[in-house]
Design a protein around this motif. Sequence first.
Motif, PDB file in Angstrom:
ATOM      1  N   SER A  24       0.825  -1.227  -0.031  1.00 36.71           N
ATOM      2  CA  SER A  24      -0.051  -0.097   0.052  1.00 36.71           C
ATOM      3  C   SER A  24       0.844   1.383  -0.069  1.00 36.71           C
ATOM      4  O   SER A  24       0.498   2.241  -0.622  1.00 36.71           O
ATOM      5  N   ASN A  68      -4.281  -0.185  -2.968  1.00 33.59           N
ATOM      6  CA  ASN A  68      -4.660   0.280  -1.632  1.00 33.59           C
ATOM      7  C   ASN A  68      -5.775  -0.179  -1.251  1.00 33.59           C
ATOM      8  O   ASN A  68      -6.209  -0.367   0.101  1.00 33.59           O
ATOM      9  N   SER A  69      -6.926  -0.500  -2.014  1.00 33.67           N
ATOM     10  CA  SER A  69      -8.318  -0.983  -1.544  1.00 33.67           C
ATOM     11  C   SER A  69      -8.055  -2.248  -0.941  1.00 33.67           C
ATOM     12  O   SER A  69      -8.597  -2.439   0.146  1.00 33.67           O
ATOM     13  N   LEU A  70      -7.355  -3.129  -1.618  1.00 36.39           N
ATOM     14  CA  LEU A  70      -7.256  -4.635  -0.969  1.00 36.39           C
ATOM     15  C   LEU A  70      -6.385  -4.383   0.199  1.00 36.39           C
ATOM     16  O   LEU A  70      -6.624  -5.251   1.030  1.00 36.39           O
ATOM     17  N   ASN A 126       0.553   4.069  -2.876  1.00 38.57           N
ATOM     18  CA  ASN A 126       0.410   5.487  -2.596  1.00 38.57           C
ATOM     19  C   ASN A 126       1.402   6.335  -3.319  1.00 38.57           C
ATOM     20  O   ASN A 126       1.251   7.362  -3.617  1.00 38.57           O
ATOM     21  N   GLU A 135      -4.503   1.880  -7.186  1.00 39.70           N
ATOM     22  CA  GLU A 135      -5.574   2.195  -6.318  1.00 39.70           C
ATOM     23  C   GLU A 135      -6.316   0.726  -5.954  1.00 39.70           C
ATOM     24  O   GLU A 135      -6.824   0.688  -4.770  1.00 39.70           O
ATOM     25  N   ARG A 136      -6.206  -0.278  -6.666  1.00 39.44           N
ATOM     26  CA  ARG A 136      -6.913  -1.472  -6.140  1.00 39.44           C
ATOM     27  C   ARG A 136      -6.066  -2.175  -5.118  1.00 39.44           C
ATOM     28  O   ARG A 136      -6.437  -2.843  -4.242  1.00 39.44           O
ATOM     29  N   ARG A 177      -6.259  -2.231   2.302  1.00 41.44           N
ATOM     30  CA  ARG A 177      -6.915  -1.839   3.618  1.00 41.44           C
ATOM     31  C   ARG A 177      -7.592  -2.890   4.284  1.00 41.44           C
ATOM     32  O   ARG A 177      -7.848  -2.928   5.316  1.00 41.44           O
ATOM     33  N   HIS A 178      -8.342  -3.575   3.180  1.00 35.00           N
ATOM     34  CA  HIS A 178      -9.109  -4.890   3.800  1.00 35.00           C
ATOM     35  C   HIS A 178      -8.338  -5.821   4.564  1.00 35.00           C
ATOM     36  O   HIS A 178      -8.559  -6.257   5.755  1.00 35.00           O
TER      37      HIS A 178
END
Length: 295
Positions: A73, A115-117, A77, A112-113, A119-120
């Motif tokens: 991540s 970062n999203s994953l 970023n 972006e994907r 975070r999960h």
Amino acid sequence: ESHMKLLGCKGTTGTQESFMKLFKDEEKVKQIDGKIAEKMGFDKVFGVSGQTYTRKVDSRVLNVLASIAESASKFANDMRLLQHEKELEEPFEKSQIGSSAMAYKRNPMRSERINSLSRHVIALKMDPSITAATQWLERTLDDSANKRICIPEAFLAVDSILILYGNISKNIVVYENVIRTNLMQELPFMATEEILMNAVLKGGDRQELHEKIRVHSMEAAKQVKQFGKPNDLIERIEKDESFGLTKEEIEKALNPSNLCGRAPHQVEEYIENTVNPVIQKYEDLIKDINVEVKV
């Protein structure tokens, strides 16, 4: 050496009591654990357990996966920030749509994907930690449903993260001319320490010159930010006789190669001494990995 252990064959309470009744030979019962572990690909078993292995194991596993997500991540970023500056760009397919609303855009969808994953996965790390902390005595059954969701999801998400990570790294685009332009715009500010040191070596008072550079820098930044004018910091310093530096001496300080210290060699040494040994150690595991992403 692996830190993972097999539960072994401990029975319903971990005491192997039923096997003792079956075999009536403690040495044979002790050997059962080792033989089962070997069959399952483990070289260690838990010496003491309940019906299940300690749920700290699940917590440690998720910590490792979350650590991967944290690093990925951070990379994503930075990638998004540098793509915004037009210095780097993640791969972009010929027919890829960068934005469904604005046709000209090239959104960093891979980053972006990630970062999203990520975070999960980082959020999932809390599940086994809380489970391990709230187990009653040797074990309660409120762990099972939670584990069957968070452990598989974490592994699947990290697998996707690493595919995206590899795809970006393998196909990253570097715009050297933009980097050079951005560097040269900020170089006057970056060179102030070098200018200050040179002025002090020629007899200047460090505190006095430091304050002058601060004032000149604030005014130069104001011209850039408020009025859209070029950075005139160097011209201001050249006109200030208290620095005692010639124009040639000041311009020499503006050579980027004089401001990077050991950075080039540090990168080479890090790759040689840290990165390459890891790649070589796991070469058989990573050589055939497919990091293609269809968009």
